[in-house]
Write an enzyme that holds these catalytic residues in place. Structure first.
Site, PDB file in Angstrom:
ATOM      1  N   HIS A  61       0.859  -1.185   0.000  1.00 30.75           N
ATOM      2  CA  HIS A  61       0.000   0.000   0.000  1.00 30.75           C
ATOM      3  C   HIS A  61       0.896   1.236   0.000  1.00 30.75           C
ATOM      4  O   HIS A  61       2.129   1.126  -0.034  1.00 30.75           O
ATOM      5  CB  HIS A  61      -0.954  -0.010   1.190  1.00 30.75           C
ATOM      6  CG  HIS A  61      -0.294   0.008   2.533  1.00 30.75           C
ATOM      7  ND1 HIS A  61       0.552  -0.988   2.985  1.00 30.75           N
ATOM      8  CD2 HIS A  61      -0.360   0.909   3.565  1.00 30.75           C
ATOM      9  CE1 HIS A  61       0.980  -0.708   4.206  1.00 30.75           C
ATOM     10  NE2 HIS A  61       0.441   0.449   4.570  1.00 30.75           N
ATOM     11  N   HIS A  63       1.328   3.845   2.209  1.00 30.00           N
ATOM     12  CA  HIS A  63       1.773   4.572   3.397  1.00 30.00           C
ATOM     13  C   HIS A  63       3.287   4.730   3.353  1.00 30.00           C
ATOM     14  O   HIS A  63       4.007   3.869   2.823  1.00 30.00           O
ATOM     15  CB  HIS A  63       1.344   3.844   4.666  1.00 30.00           C
ATOM     16  CG  HIS A  63      -0.094   4.103   5.028  1.00 30.00           C
ATOM     17  ND1 HIS A  63      -0.804   3.297   5.896  1.00 30.00           N
ATOM     18  CD2 HIS A  63      -0.954   5.093   4.631  1.00 30.00           C
ATOM     19  CE1 HIS A  63      -2.036   3.775   6.032  1.00 30.00           C
ATOM     20  NE2 HIS A  63      -2.156   4.857   5.268  1.00 30.00           N
ATOM     21  N   ASP A  65       5.793   4.371   5.326  1.00 27.23           N
ATOM     22  CA  ASP A  65       6.735   3.376   5.844  1.00 27.23           C
ATOM     23  C   ASP A  65       6.867   2.163   4.934  1.00 27.23           C
ATOM     24  O   ASP A  65       7.667   1.265   5.208  1.00 27.23           O
ATOM     25  CB  ASP A  65       6.352   2.944   7.271  1.00 27.23           C
ATOM     26  CG  ASP A  65       4.951   2.378   7.384  1.00 27.23           C
ATOM     27  OD1 ASP A  65       4.101   2.718   6.543  1.00 27.23           O
ATOM     28  OD2 ASP A  65       4.699   1.601   8.326  1.00 27.23           O
ATOM     29  N   HIS A  66       6.114   2.172   3.814  1.00 23.72           N
ATOM     30  CA  HIS A  66       6.200   1.058   2.874  1.00 23.72           C
ATOM     31  C   HIS A  66       6.686   1.484   1.483  1.00 23.72           C
ATOM     32  O   HIS A  66       6.964   0.610   0.662  1.00 23.72           O
ATOM     33  CB  HIS A  66       4.837   0.376   2.747  1.00 23.72           C
ATOM     34  CG  HIS A  66       4.412  -0.301   4.012  1.00 23.72           C
ATOM     35  ND1 HIS A  66       4.536  -1.650   4.221  1.00 23.72           N
ATOM     36  CD2 HIS A  66       3.881   0.203   5.160  1.00 23.72           C
ATOM     37  CE1 HIS A  66       4.109  -1.955   5.440  1.00 23.72           C
ATOM     38  NE2 HIS A  66       3.695  -0.846   6.019  1.00 23.72           N
ATOM     39  N   HIS A 138      -7.111  -2.903   5.544  1.00 29.18           N
ATOM     40  CA  HIS A 138      -6.421  -1.818   6.236  1.00 29.18           C
ATOM     41  C   HIS A 138      -7.281  -0.562   6.067  1.00 29.18           C
ATOM     42  O   HIS A 138      -8.379  -0.622   5.514  1.00 29.18           O
ATOM     43  CB  HIS A 138      -5.029  -1.640   5.633  1.00 29.18           C
ATOM     44  CG  HIS A 138      -4.103  -0.786   6.440  1.00 29.18           C
ATOM     45  ND1 HIS A 138      -4.097  -0.775   7.818  1.00 29.18           N
ATOM     46  CD2 HIS A 138      -3.134   0.108   6.063  1.00 29.18           C
ATOM     47  CE1 HIS A 138      -3.178   0.063   8.249  1.00 29.18           C
ATOM     48  NE2 HIS A 138      -2.582   0.614   7.206  1.00 29.18           N
ATOM     49  N   ASP A 206      -0.128  -4.750   7.782  1.00 37.21           N
ATOM     50  CA  ASP A 206      -1.105  -3.662   7.809  1.00 37.21           C
ATOM     51  C   ASP A 206      -2.511  -4.153   7.461  1.00 37.21           C
ATOM     52  O   ASP A 206      -3.105  -3.763   6.463  1.00 37.21           O
ATOM     53  CB  ASP A 206      -0.686  -2.539   6.862  1.00 37.21           C
ATOM     54  CG  ASP A 206       0.570  -1.835   7.345  1.00 37.21           C
ATOM     55  OD1 ASP A 206       0.500  -0.643   7.665  1.00 37.21           O
ATOM     56  OD2 ASP A 206       1.623  -2.496   7.444  1.00 37.21           O
ATOM     57  N   HIS A 265       6.716  -6.238  11.311  1.00 39.44           N
ATOM     58  CA  HIS A 265       6.005  -4.964  11.360  1.00 39.44           C
ATOM     59  C   HIS A 265       5.654  -4.571  12.800  1.00 39.44           C
ATOM     60  O   HIS A 265       4.520  -4.229  13.125  1.00 39.44           O
ATOM     61  CB  HIS A 265       4.740  -5.001  10.496  1.00 39.44           C
ATOM     62  CG  HIS A 265       4.233  -3.643  10.102  1.00 39.44           C
ATOM     63  ND1 HIS A 265       3.286  -2.967  10.841  1.00 39.44           N
ATOM     64  CD2 HIS A 265       4.543  -2.830   9.067  1.00 39.44           C
ATOM     65  CE1 HIS A 265       3.021  -1.804  10.279  1.00 39.44           C
ATOM     66  NE2 HIS A 265       3.776  -1.691   9.182  1.00 39.44           N
TER      67      HIS A 265
END
Length: 303
Positions: A61, A63, A65-66, A138, A206, A265
């Protein structure tokens, strides 16, 4: 054979002792990367693996942090004089998001090819692997991934002789080629047995625990799953933010029965995940804590 490395096991933000969650899978000279948060390049360097053979990057996805480590990684790959195409796979809108991130990396010496996921479940065959994407739950559109290395059936030399297939064609048929010799055609199914068990890795972060995860993780050799919180009193927080606890991940594994479960994670607040491992293993004994650089080599059963 698949080489698998969990480059980092952290969620939300990189820490001095924990990089953000990212997975690297090597097969036959190529590499698949899943997610690329801030610090992924350093994690790859620490592992001693190479950027050069990365041919596919999958994103769960969008976000930060990814995906926020992607511009720097693209620049590094470009500086290494890469010219072959790079394939990016991710939710719908991937090309728009990547083009925005590339404001700081506008010129690259290699083309980028985009595969945007539009279905809840979708399969991409690439690099000799099957990559299955499946929609999870998520607070934004998010996918889990399953990587499969399929394995064809055994070559039946006795059958090939009975059919009068010339020996010079045997190797080609083993590789899946169809051979035409004059008016006669030879196909792989004439000399190959049923497909044998291959190798499977399932990866998801997530998300809340939804049935589709169990479906795709079922009998995987390795199931890498989010465990945001180890504290049992964080369940309500996990539900609120659409994440999972160690215990929910272990329950999914208990139902799916993979060979091994790696938790990953972790929340930045989770400093000592090892404190909770024993309770988690009571649910699914083959649970292991993910850690930066954790590596395994998966081989076929009879290898």
């Amino acid at each position: 054979m698949l080489d698998v490395c969990l480059l980092g096991c952290g969620g939300m933000m990189p820490l001095p002792y924990r990089w953000l969650t990212s997975l690297m899978v090597r097969y036959n000279g190529s590499t698949v990367l899943i997610d690329c948060g801030e610090g992924t390049q350093i994690a790859i360097r620490e592992k001693g693996w190479s950027f050069k053979p990365i041919d596919v990057i999958c994103f769960t996805h969008f976000h930060g942090d990814h995906i926020s480590g992607l511009p720097g990684l693209l620049l590094t790959m470009g500086n290494a004089e890469r010219t072959k195409p790079l394939t990016l796979i991710g939710p719908k809108g991937l090309e728009r998001v990547v083009r925005a991130l590339r404001v700081v990396a506008p010129e690259l010496p290699f083309p980028i090819e985009y595969i945007e996921l539009s279905e809840k479940q979708q399969t991409i065959d690439i690099l000799g692997l099957s990559i299955d994407a499946f929609r999870v739950q998520h607070n934004v559109v998010c996918y889990g991934y399953r990587i499969r290395l399929r394995r064809q059936g055994r070559f039946d030399a006795i059958r090939a002789k009975e059919l009068g297939i010339p020996v010079q064609y045997w190797n080609l048929l083993q590789k899946g080629n169809v051979i035409t010799d004059g008016d006669v055609s030879y196909t792989p199914d004439m000399v190959l047995g049923p497909e044998r068990r291959g190798l499977t890795i399932t990866y998801c972060t997530d998300t809340r625990p939804v049935p589709v995860i169990e479906e795709y993780a079922r009998n995987s050799d390795l199931f890498i799953c989010e465990g945001m919180y180890g504290e049992e009193d964080k369940l309500s927080k996990a539900k609120e933010h659409k994440h999972m606890t160690f215990y929910e991940a272990a329950e999914l594994a208990r139902q799916a029965q993979p060979g091994t479960l790696w938790l990953t994670h972790y929340s930045p607040s989770l400093v000592h995940p090892e404190q909770y491992l024993q309770k988690v293993q009571e649910i699914f004994p083959a649970t292991e804590l993910g850690r930066d650089g954790k590596t395994v080599q998966l081989d076929f059963e009879d290898a």
